[in-house]
Design an enzyme around this catalytic site. Sequence first.
Site, PDB file in Angstrom:
ATOM      1  CG  ASP A   1     -14.833  13.844  12.149  1.00  0.00           C
ATOM      2  OD1 ASP A   1     -13.785  14.521  12.013  1.00  0.00           O
ATOM      3  OD2 ASP A   1     -15.329  13.588  13.253  1.00  0.00           O
ATOM      4  CG  HIS A   2     -17.594  17.676  11.626  1.00  0.00           C
ATOM      5  ND1 HIS A   2     -18.041  16.378  11.847  1.00  0.00           N
ATOM      6  CD2 HIS A   2     -17.632  18.297  12.822  1.00  0.00           C
ATOM      7  CE1 HIS A   2     -18.354  16.247  13.128  1.00  0.00           C
ATOM      8  NE2 HIS A   2     -18.111  17.392  13.743  1.00  0.00           N
TER       9      HIS A   2
ATOM     10  CB  CYS B   1     -12.012  12.168  13.928  1.00  0.00           C
ATOM     11  SG  CYS B   1     -11.339  11.236  15.318  1.00  0.00           S
TER      12      CYS B   1
ATOM     13  CB  THR C   1      -9.646  12.827  19.737  1.00  0.00           C
ATOM     14  OG1 THR C   1     -10.554  11.807  19.280  1.00  0.00           O
ATOM     15  CG2 THR C   1     -10.405  13.874  20.535  1.00  0.00           C
ATOM     16  N   GLY C   2      -8.684  11.727  16.798  1.00  0.00           N
ATOM     17  CA  GLY C   2      -8.085  10.523  16.211  1.00  0.00           C
ATOM     18  C   GLY C   2      -8.582   9.252  16.882  1.00  0.00           C
TER      19      GLY C   2
ATOM     20  CG  HIS D   1       7.987  -2.557  17.273  1.00  0.00           C
ATOM     21  ND1 HIS D   1       8.340  -2.631  18.599  1.00  0.00           N
ATOM     22  CD2 HIS D   1       9.124  -2.190  16.614  1.00  0.00           C
ATOM     23  CE1 HIS D   1       9.621  -2.321  18.745  1.00  0.00           C
ATOM     24  NE2 HIS D   1      10.119  -2.039  17.552  1.00  0.00           N
TER      25      HIS D   1
ATOM     26  CG  HIS E   1       8.345  -6.786  15.743  1.00  0.00           C
ATOM     27  ND1 HIS E   1       8.094  -6.433  17.053  1.00  0.00           N
ATOM     28  CD2 HIS E   1       9.586  -6.331  15.455  1.00  0.00           C
ATOM     29  CE1 HIS E   1       9.135  -5.773  17.531  1.00  0.00           C
ATOM     30  NE2 HIS E   1      10.064  -5.711  16.585  1.00  0.00           N
TER      31      HIS E   1
HETATM   32  C1  RB5 Z   1     -16.553  15.335  16.603  1.00  0.00           C
HETATM   33  O1  RB5 Z   1     -17.052  16.353  17.409  1.00  0.00           O
HETATM   34  C2  RB5 Z   1     -15.602  14.461  17.404  1.00  0.00           C
HETATM   35  O2  RB5 Z   1     -16.301  13.783  18.395  1.00  0.00           O
HETATM   36  C3  RB5 Z   1     -14.857  13.492  16.499  1.00  0.00           C
HETATM   37  O3  RB5 Z   1     -14.205  14.189  15.507  1.00  0.00           O
HETATM   38  C4  RB5 Z   1     -13.797  12.631  17.163  1.00  0.00           C
HETATM   39  O4  RB5 Z   1     -12.924  13.402  17.909  1.00  0.00           O
HETATM   40  C5  RB5 Z   1     -14.274  11.449  17.864  1.00  0.00           C
HETATM   41  O5  RB5 Z   1     -13.504  10.630  18.369  1.00  0.00           O
END
Ligand code: RB5
Length: 150
Positions: A8-9, A65, A67-68, A98, A133
């Site tokens: 995403d952005h 993203c 946080t991932g 695993h 596994h």
């Molecule tokens: C975008 O602001 C943010 O919420 C997204 O990139 C991500 O971290 C969501 O889990």
Amino acid sequence: MRVAVAADHAGYRLKEEIVDFLRQAGIPHKDFGTHSLESVDYPDFALAVARAVQSGEFDRGIIVCGTGIGVSISANKVPGIRAALCHDTFSARASREHNDANVLTLGERVIGPGLARDIVATWLKAEFQGGRHTRRVQKIADIEANFNIG
Ligand code: RB5
């Protein structure tokens, strides 16, 4: 090995780093976007990669993203996808050995590009160990297949 990549952005810049890494390493890949910093919705991009891996067109997926977390939750809704959020090389290796993870997710707001490159390189190289596994990964598939049946 063919790798599907998206972000995403909030993951756009790190995704560009990863695409650059794959290009330099000569690993076949496809960039499913996004292609700018304009705000988009992360589930759309997670779904694009998850579908590409589920269909067999791509062997692995990498999604970024902020946080991932959001892309990991989203991708794991797709049957057959085992997405692993890894911010260290130990977890990245273990997720392959695993868990037979077929998607790696990363958070651009959590780690820098150098560590991300190491994680991607480790994750792409590591192989599923099979053995005990296999039974456990099969149980994950069983949960997926039987959950709505009861
Ligand atoms: C975008 O602001 C943010 O919420 C997204 O990139 C991500 O971290 C969501 O889990």
